[in-house]
Design a protein around this motif. Sequence first.
Motif, PDB file in Angstrom:
ATOM      1  N   LYS A   1      22.012  14.271  64.170  1.00  0.00           N
ATOM      2  CA  LYS A   1      20.483  14.216  64.526  1.00  0.00           C
ATOM      3  C   LYS A   1      19.726  13.285  63.434  1.00  0.00           C
ATOM      4  O   LYS A   1      18.880  12.763  63.642  1.00  0.00           O
ATOM      5  N   ASP A   2      20.399  13.056  62.459  1.00  0.00           N
ATOM      6  CA  ASP A   2      19.730  11.897  61.392  1.00  0.00           C
ATOM      7  C   ASP A   2      19.739  10.612  61.997  1.00  0.00           C
ATOM      8  O   ASP A   2      18.782   9.759  61.881  1.00  0.00           O
ATOM      9  N   LEU A   3      21.051  10.180  62.669  1.00  0.00           N
ATOM     10  CA  LEU A   3      21.197   9.095  63.133  1.00  0.00           C
ATOM     11  C   LEU A   3      20.449   8.840  64.673  1.00  0.00           C
ATOM     12  O   LEU A   3      20.542   7.636  65.192  1.00  0.00           O
ATOM     13  N   GLU A   4      19.905   9.944  65.124  1.00  0.00           N
ATOM     14  CA  GLU A   4      19.669   9.740  66.499  1.00  0.00           C
ATOM     15  C   GLU A   4      18.384   8.903  66.691  1.00  0.00           C
ATOM     16  O   GLU A   4      17.343   9.000  65.891  1.00  0.00           O
ATOM     17  N   TYR A   5      18.276   8.048  67.813  1.00  0.00           N
ATOM     18  CA  TYR A   5      17.404   7.217  67.963  1.00  0.00           C
ATOM     19  C   TYR A   5      16.389   7.975  68.742  1.00  0.00           C
ATOM     20  O   TYR A   5      16.548   8.551  69.813  1.00  0.00           O
ATOM     21  N   ASN A   6      14.924   7.906  68.747  1.00  0.00           N
ATOM     22  CA  ASN A   6      13.734   8.593  69.376  1.00  0.00           C
ATOM     23  C   ASN A   6      14.041  10.031  69.670  1.00  0.00           C
ATOM     24  O   ASN A   6      13.871  10.406  70.755  1.00  0.00           O
ATOM     25  N   SER A   7      14.171  10.432  68.521  1.00  0.00           N
ATOM     26  CA  SER A   7      14.455  11.987  68.634  1.00  0.00           C
ATOM     27  C   SER A   7      13.393  12.696  68.994  1.00  0.00           C
ATOM     28  O   SER A   7      12.119  12.316  68.675  1.00  0.00           O
ATOM     29  N   GLN A   8      13.508  13.818  70.013  1.00  0.00           N
ATOM     30  CA  GLN A   8      12.423  14.338  70.465  1.00  0.00           C
ATOM     31  C   GLN A   8      12.421  15.908  69.959  1.00  0.00           C
ATOM     32  O   GLN A   8      11.505  16.517  70.513  1.00  0.00           O
ATOM     33  N   GLY A   9      13.315  16.142  68.762  1.00  0.00           N
ATOM     34  CA  GLY A   9      13.184  17.642  68.512  1.00  0.00           C
ATOM     35  C   GLY A   9      14.547  18.039  68.654  1.00  0.00           C
ATOM     36  O   GLY A   9      15.564  17.388  68.146  1.00  0.00           O
ATOM     37  N   SER A  10      14.797  19.256  69.190  1.00  0.00           N
ATOM     38  CA  SER A  10      15.895  19.869  69.173  1.00  0.00           C
ATOM     39  C   SER A  10      16.879  19.248  70.256  1.00  0.00           C
ATOM     40  O   SER A  10      16.324  18.677  71.288  1.00  0.00           O
ATOM     41  N   GLY A  11      18.231  19.163  70.020  1.00  0.00           N
ATOM     42  CA  GLY A  11      19.078  18.680  71.192  1.00  0.00           C
ATOM     43  C   GLY A  11      19.266  17.252  70.731  1.00  0.00           C
ATOM     44  O   GLY A  11      18.524  16.706  69.958  1.00  0.00           O
TER      45      GLY A  11
END
Length: 454
Positions: free
Chosen positions: A139-149
């Motif tokens: 989750k830290d490296l996720e691009y364009n995080s939209q929240g959970s998942g």
Amino acid sequence: MKKRIVKWFLTISLVLTGMAAFTSETQAAYSPYSVESSVKNAWNNGTAQLGSKSSSWTSGKRIVYDVYSKKFDKNGYSIVTGDFDGENKKYLRFYGWSVLAGHKHHTASNQSTHIVLKKVGSNTTKIYGTKQGTWDATKDLEYNSQGSGLYNRCPNSAVNKNNLDCNMEYNDVTFTAYIPLDDLFEEKFDPAQWAMYLVKRVDKQIVYTPLIVPFDFNEVGFNGGKVGLTSGVDANKLRMNDYPVLRRDYPRQPAKDTPSLYFKEGSYYTRIDADESDTAIWYGVSYGGTKKWANTTYWTFGGDQAVLKYVPPYPNLYGGDTLIQDRNGKDVTEFEYGEPVTVRGYVHSDTKIGNVNHTHLLNGKSQGNIRTADYPDKTGSTRIITKTYTDLMPGTYKVKAHADYDNKIKESNKADNYSKEVTFKVKPRNLYGAETKVYNVDNQEQYKFELGIL
């Protein structure tokens, strides 16, 4: 995001107990000496690839890492005692995480992290394995995080993908490093420095990078000296290495809640804060009088390659016994007036020291330079400071040898530069009669005289 509920328990436990408090380590299945042969061979034959945070996402060489400044150890690192090879040794322990960003999905079984140290001014190299942890950086490296998942997850078979195309999973990417200080700094009084590298393997891809830490770590005591880890004076300078990277108002702010304002790629910023609450560190930088955040993936550290250095203690001269002897070499404490008195003060060193001046203190008064001597052995030497006194007046004397009385040698302790103080006595003069003789006017010995005749 952390992978299992047990990690929340681990976090609470670490906060309550403090990892820095542990000074003894026993690991049944792990040893820093267990180095993967593929990593060792790649390093030795030069096939390990040089990477960095600035490498492209599709190169397989975008190596991203952090060394924690306080997450599991309030000091960043500690010296602990470990018995990994069946023998108690001192280890420098620190914590971090690492990935090959965009290369592949990281699992518990397809990756490893090693630390390589190369002695400055030498070709000597040491490689040590680290203990793999169970914290995730997905989750830290996720691009364009939209929240959970996880947003836009890459297919399982995906290799070398830009995070604009899809997001990889980065599971079990934390590590604990144990660096054997006894292997690196064998001689107590020899300074040494080791340049540090981090090596990351994911399946058959092996990438290394000079280790840089954007923090100032305090030196810690070791073997009478000090061990320090530093990346120089510009360690708090961070360069933005990608675009588009949002200027977030707080760590892990969802993209949907963040204004579409971006950092400028290639620009340098000054680190003023850091958040280590999850796996990847988020860095807060000064931006136009405000603080803006981005995760470590997008920051290339300033400063120099981290160097692990040992500053030895100053040498020490320390006194031993003081002997008082007569002309026959016999230990005595009382002398007749005019009898020679020989004083021998023993002085020791704990390592090699040269050109040391010595004197005696006789009733507190220096007797001038009695001997200049070297202490030639690295493991310590002994010198005897000897002087024979032939003109002492009657009285009681206290005497001891004094090493480096002119204070020319830098030492760890000046207070013990004296041999043991001892007391001796010179007796008063003794005037006594022997015999009386009588002489006549002719200077002849005579005892009977006529009356009136001498």
